[in-house]
Design a protein around this motif. Structure first.
Motif, PDB file in Angstrom:
ATOM      1  N   ALA A 200      -6.974  -7.478   4.030  1.00 10.61           N
ATOM      2  CA  ALA A 200      -8.076  -7.480   3.072  1.00 10.61           C
ATOM      3  C   ALA A 200      -7.882  -6.428   1.996  1.00 10.61           C
ATOM      4  CB  ALA A 200      -9.399  -7.267   3.797  1.00 10.61           C
ATOM      5  N   HIS A 201      -7.205  -5.327   2.318  1.00  9.86           N
ATOM      6  CA  HIS A 201      -6.917  -4.268   1.342  1.00  9.86           C
ATOM      7  C   HIS A 201      -5.562  -4.464   0.660  1.00  9.86           C
ATOM      8  CE1 HIS A 201     -10.198  -2.358   3.579  1.00  9.86           C
ATOM      9  NE2 HIS A 201     -10.342  -1.527   2.536  1.00  9.86           N
ATOM     10  N   GLY A 202      -4.888  -5.562   0.911  1.00  8.40           N
ATOM     11  CA  GLY A 202      -3.589  -5.831   0.280  1.00  8.40           C
ATOM     12  C   GLY A 202      -2.437  -5.113   0.938  1.00  8.40           C
ATOM     13  N   GLY A 203      -2.650  -4.603   2.162  1.00  7.23           N
ATOM     14  CA  GLY A 203      -1.589  -3.876   2.856  1.00  7.23           C
ATOM     15  C   GLY A 203      -1.115  -4.611   4.084  1.00  7.23           C
ATOM     16  N   GLN A 204      -0.508  -3.849   4.971  1.00  3.35           N
ATOM     17  CA  GLN A 204       0.022  -4.433   6.185  1.00  3.35           C
ATOM     18  C   GLN A 204      -0.057  -3.418   7.311  1.00  3.35           C
ATOM     19  OE1 GLN A 204       4.053  -5.478   5.322  1.00  3.35           O
ATOM     20  NE2 GLN A 204       4.747  -3.378   5.038  1.00  3.35           N
ATOM     21  N   ALA A 205      -0.095  -3.938   8.543  1.00  6.04           N
ATOM     22  CA  ALA A 205      -0.177  -3.102   9.743  1.00  6.04           C
ATOM     23  C   ALA A 205       1.117  -3.241  10.520  1.00  6.04           C
ATOM     24  CB  ALA A 205      -1.360  -3.526  10.607  1.00  6.04           C
ATOM     25  N   SER A 206       1.525  -2.136  11.158  1.00  3.10           N
ATOM     26  CA  SER A 206       2.758  -2.146  11.939  1.00  3.10           C
ATOM     27  C   SER A 206       2.633  -1.148  13.077  1.00  3.10           C
ATOM     28  CB  SER A 206       3.967  -1.800  11.063  1.00  3.10           C
ATOM     29  OG  SER A 206       3.835  -0.494  10.515  1.00  3.10           O
ATOM     30  N   ALA A 207       3.537  -1.287  14.060  1.00  2.65           N
ATOM     31  CA  ALA A 207       3.556  -0.401  15.232  1.00  2.65           C
ATOM     32  C   ALA A 207       5.002  -0.127  15.592  1.00  2.65           C
ATOM     33  CB  ALA A 207       2.822  -1.036  16.406  1.00  2.65           C
ATOM     34  N   THR A 208       5.324   1.148  15.827  1.00  7.47           N
ATOM     35  CA  THR A 208       6.678   1.550  16.201  1.00  7.47           C
ATOM     36  C   THR A 208       6.609   2.625  17.266  1.00  7.47           C
ATOM     37  OG1 THR A 208       6.728   3.207  14.423  1.00  7.47           O
ATOM     38  CG2 THR A 208       7.676   1.027  13.936  1.00  7.47           C
ATOM     39  N   ASN A 209       7.703   2.773  18.002  1.00  7.58           N
ATOM     40  CA  ASN A 209       7.842   3.851  18.972  1.00  7.58           C
ATOM     41  C   ASN A 209       8.340   5.107  18.268  1.00  7.58           C
ATOM     42  OD1 ASN A 209       7.139   2.448  21.417  1.00  7.58           O
ATOM     43  ND2 ASN A 209       9.111   1.382  21.277  1.00  7.58           N
ATOM     44  N   LEU A 210       7.851   6.260  18.697  1.00  5.32           N
ATOM     45  CA  LEU A 210       8.340   7.525  18.167  1.00  5.32           C
ATOM     46  C   LEU A 210       9.731   7.813  18.709  1.00  5.32           C
ATOM     47  CD1 LEU A 210       5.083   9.686  18.466  1.00  5.32           C
ATOM     48  CD2 LEU A 210       5.964   8.484  16.455  1.00  5.32           C
ATOM     49  N   LEU A 211      10.393   8.780  18.085  1.00  4.93           N
ATOM     50  CA  LEU A 211      11.744   9.125  18.502  1.00  4.93           C
ATOM     51  C   LEU A 211      11.748   9.613  19.939  1.00  4.93           C
ATOM     52  CD1 LEU A 211      13.070  10.958  15.299  1.00  4.93           C
ATOM     53  CD2 LEU A 211      13.469   8.589  15.998  1.00  4.93           C
ATOM     54  N   ASP A 212      12.839   9.311  20.667  1.00  2.00           N
ATOM     55  CA  ASP A 212      13.021   9.715  22.066  1.00  2.00           C
ATOM     56  C   ASP A 212      11.901   9.206  22.957  1.00  2.00           C
ATOM     57  OD1 ASP A 212      15.305  11.088  21.275  1.00  2.00           O
ATOM     58  OD2 ASP A 212      14.194  12.941  20.909  1.00  2.00           O
ATOM     59  N   LYS A 213      11.261   8.081  22.545  1.00  2.00           N
ATOM     60  CA  LYS A 213      10.190   7.473  23.338  1.00  2.00           C
ATOM     61  C   LYS A 213       9.071   8.473  23.629  1.00  2.00           C
ATOM     62  CE  LYS A 213      13.309   4.170  25.569  1.00  2.00           C
ATOM     63  NZ  LYS A 213      13.805   3.616  26.848  1.00  2.00           N
ATOM     64  N   ALA A 214       8.785   9.313  22.624  1.00  2.00           N
ATOM     65  CA  ALA A 214       7.744  10.327  22.817  1.00  2.00           C
ATOM     66  C   ALA A 214       6.344   9.742  22.727  1.00  2.00           C
ATOM     67  CB  ALA A 214       7.909  11.443  21.772  1.00  2.00           C
TER      68      ALA A 214
END
Length: 672
Positions: free
Chosen positions: A645-659
């Motif tokens: 709705a705001h013209g953006g996008q959502a994402s999810a990632t793991n932090l480095l070293d699975k922190a």
């Protein structure tokens, strides 16, 4: 490796064409060599077999030692140096009985004069410098006119004027003619260069060298021993009759030589003209070196007729074997084939000498170069043409595959197929693949649409049955019931409450989709807004550590605050529920050139790689065990709707070293 590079690498197999042509050309060149070599050997055998009986007899009874007369273009300067003597390395050599003295003799004619060159060498100094006492040479010349004697005893190095003695039989008379000479001392001994007038060139020579031995007594190095016949060394000029015969039987562009068993040239057919076109550049000769370099020896052509031949194949022929050698002049394109066959003595069956033939031409070289040029040009053009065609085909194929892949990726991101995929009308395998992908994407889009509307449909359909069930249970609980029945009614009411919560969660997503269009948009300070939200989360979850990282300055942004707050609530609730009490939750706000990033990080959890691309879809959840509050996988779907709705996008990632895990809202920056 890409498909285009693979096909390009495969096209390198076309280089087998020039390679096979190269091998064929080598076989052709070998065949031509063998044909020319066999022809030249047959000619040499014929010449050796047809030598006159007189010449065979002369070969058989040649003296063991003789000096070959050189034909000199001009008289040499009498100075004791080799500069004016052609092929000075070909000399008659003698060694004294005590091995201390070595003599090299050269003989030549110019006009009617005879020239002799004595080079005397010793491993030890013959005398003190300038002291010639004890040294001398006695020379006797035997000719049809009689015996001529010269006794040379120089007092010092330099020019000599010699007075000879002539005798008839035992009588010796004074000769009025004089001989000139030059005596030169060297580091190894001395040299004597003489010019003898008259008919001396028709004579045999005898010489006796006198020198002091190790004890100072007189020692001699004599040209012969025993009878006077063996003491004289014949001076033999080339056999003109045999030379004329060789010249008449030698093929064009060829030379022939008759050698004795020591390799001295007794007759030759004369020099031939250089082959036409023999002058060529190194670039023109280079291909032939590539084709036949291993079978061709680099050898410069002699500037003048040789006096003695000892290298291969002459050495093998003098041992009784036929031999052949190919050579090329490094300065020109002249290619030479030298063959040698032995000359046999019929009764005794021993080698008397050898006949050597050398054919010089550049015909074989030019033929090979022309064939090589045409072959390489044809095969390389074909190879490069095939490679270019394969590369073009691979490029077109790669572009089509990339277009199809990009269109499929865009369709997957949109969860719908608005336009037709490319290549669907093509009749090849890629067209069939495009049509299958289009069918699959339509099915996936319909399924996603069904999942997105499923929650609203279920919530609408379940409201009435749940209301009836709730009212019936309420009425039943107001009636007098025993203890067991009341317990069952209470458990049924708890189940209804849970079902009501599920319906409420499903209807929330449907209401949000409708609320997005009616949301109020305003410009707020995101830094202050995020800090207020964090304070609210800390009050609700006092036992958890919730941090914030925001810019120091204000960040104005036009948005729907209620929708953005609802998405942030889902992300924080997700982070707290998936982490432990000792883990931290961090809210971040970052400003970039053309967008802002709102992120929620938490430690203590990890996302499977295969789910990262599907987390924000409807009805997708990673929770394995249900909690007190139902989770239908709609929370992150709501976050996705707010971001879109705001013209953006959502994402999810793991932090480095699975922190931990980071959920991000990337929103385009709008200036106010």
């Amino acid at each position: 490796m890409s498909l285009r590079n693979r096909l390009l690498a495969l096209s390198l197999l076309t280089l087998l064409l020039p390679w096979s042509g190269w091998k064929l050309l080598q076989e052709l060149e070998r065949f031509l060599r063998e044909a020319q070599e066999n022809s030249l050997l047959a000619t040499a055998r014929t010449v050796a077999a047809t030598l006159p009986y007189e010449q065979l007899s002369a070969l058989q009874y040649l003296p063991q030692r003789y000096a070959v007369l050189r034909s000199m273009a001009r008289p040499p300067e009498l100075d004791g140096y080799y500069d004016d003597w052609p092929q000075a390395e070909s000399a008659m050599e003698m060694l004294s009985s005590d091995k201390r003295l070595n003599l090299r003799l050269l003989a030549g004619t110019s006009g009617s004069a005879l020239f002799l060159f004595f080079d005397v060498r010793s491993q030890q100094s013959l005398s003190r410098p300038g002291d010639m006492s004890g040294h001398g040479i006695e020379i006797l010349l035997r000719s049809p006119r009689g015996l001529q004697r010269f006794d040379i005893q120089p007092e010092a190095p330099g020019p000599l004027q010699l007075q000879g003695e002539v005798g008839q039989g035992q009588e010796v008379i004074r000769n009025e003619g004089q001989a000139e000479g030059y005596w030169l001392e060297t580091a190894e001994g001395y040299r004597l260069e003489l010019s003898l007038p008259g008919q001396a060139r028709l004579a045999d020579i005898q010489f006796n060298l006198r020198y002091p031995d190790a004890n100072g007594a007189a020692a001699w190095l004599r040209s012969g021993s025993g009878s006077s016949r063996s003491a004289f060394v014949p001076l033999i000029a080339p056999w003109s009759e045999v030379s004329n015969s060789l010249a008449s039987t030698t093929p064009e562009n060829s030379q022939a030589w008759l050698l004795d068993k020591q390799g001295w040239v007794l007759a030759d057919s004369g020099a031939t003209d250089a082959p036409a076109g023999s002058e060529s550049t190194w670039l023109q000769r280079l291909p032939y070196r590539w084709v036949a370099g291993g079978r061709t020896e680099q050898r410069s052509l002699p500037d003048e007729p040789p006096l003695r031949m000892q290298q291969e194949p002459v050495s093998l022929a003098l041992l009784g074997e036929e031999a052949s050698l190919w050579s090329q002049d490094p300065e020109s394109a002249v290619l030479s084939n030298t063959v040698a066959v032995p000359v046999w003595s019929e009764p005794a069956g021993r080698v008397l000498g050898a006949v050597v033939l050398q054919s010089s031409s550049d015909g074989l070289l030019l033929l090979t170069n022309r064939a090589l040029g045409r072959l390489l040009l044809t095969t390389l053009v074909i190879s490069f043409g095939l490679a270019a065609g394969l590369w073009y085909f691979a490029t077109r194929l790669s572009q089509r595959v990339r277009r199809l892949s990009a269109a499929v990726s865009v369709a997957m991101d949109k969860d719908s197929l608005d336009t037709q995929l490319p290549l669907t009308r093509d009749g090849d395998e890629l067209g069939e693949l495009a049509r299958n992908n289009e069918t699959l994407l339509h099915a996936v889009a319909d399924y996603n649409q069904y999942l997105q509307t499923l929650a609203g449909k279920l919530s609408h359909e379940l409201k009435t049955p749940l209301a009836i069930t709730r009212s019936s249970l309420d009425n039943l609980s107001s009636q007098p019931l025993d203890e067991d029945a009341r317990r069952f009614v209470q458990r049924a009411q708890e189940g209804v409450e849970r079902q009501t919560a599920i319906v409420r969660a499903m209807s929330e997503a449907s209401r949000l989709e409708a609320a997005i269009n009616a949301a109020d948009w305003e410009t707020i300070d995101l830094t202050e807004w995020l800090q207020r939200c964090a304070e609210g989360y800390r009050s609700v979850h006092p036992q958890r550590r919730i941090e914030t990282r925001v810019p120091r300055s204000t960040l104005s942004y036009r948005c729907a605050p209620e929708l953005l707050a609802q998405a942030l609530d889902k992300l924080v609730d997700n982070a707290i529920s998936l982490s432990g009490p000792d883990d931290r939750v961090c809210l971040q706000l970052q400003q970039h050139t053309d967008h802002i990033v709102l992120a929620v990080q938490n430690t203590g959890s990890h996302l499977p790689t295969e789910f990262q691309g599907r987390l924000f879809n409807s009805l997708v959840s990673l929770r394995e065990t249900p909690g007190p509050v139902p989770h239908l996988g709609l929370g992150l779907y709501i976050v996705r709707l707010v971001a879109q709705a705001h013209g953006g996008q959502a994402s999810a990632t793991n932090l480095l070293d699975k922190a931990g895990v980071e959920f991000t809202l990337k929103l385009p920056l709008k200036r106010v």
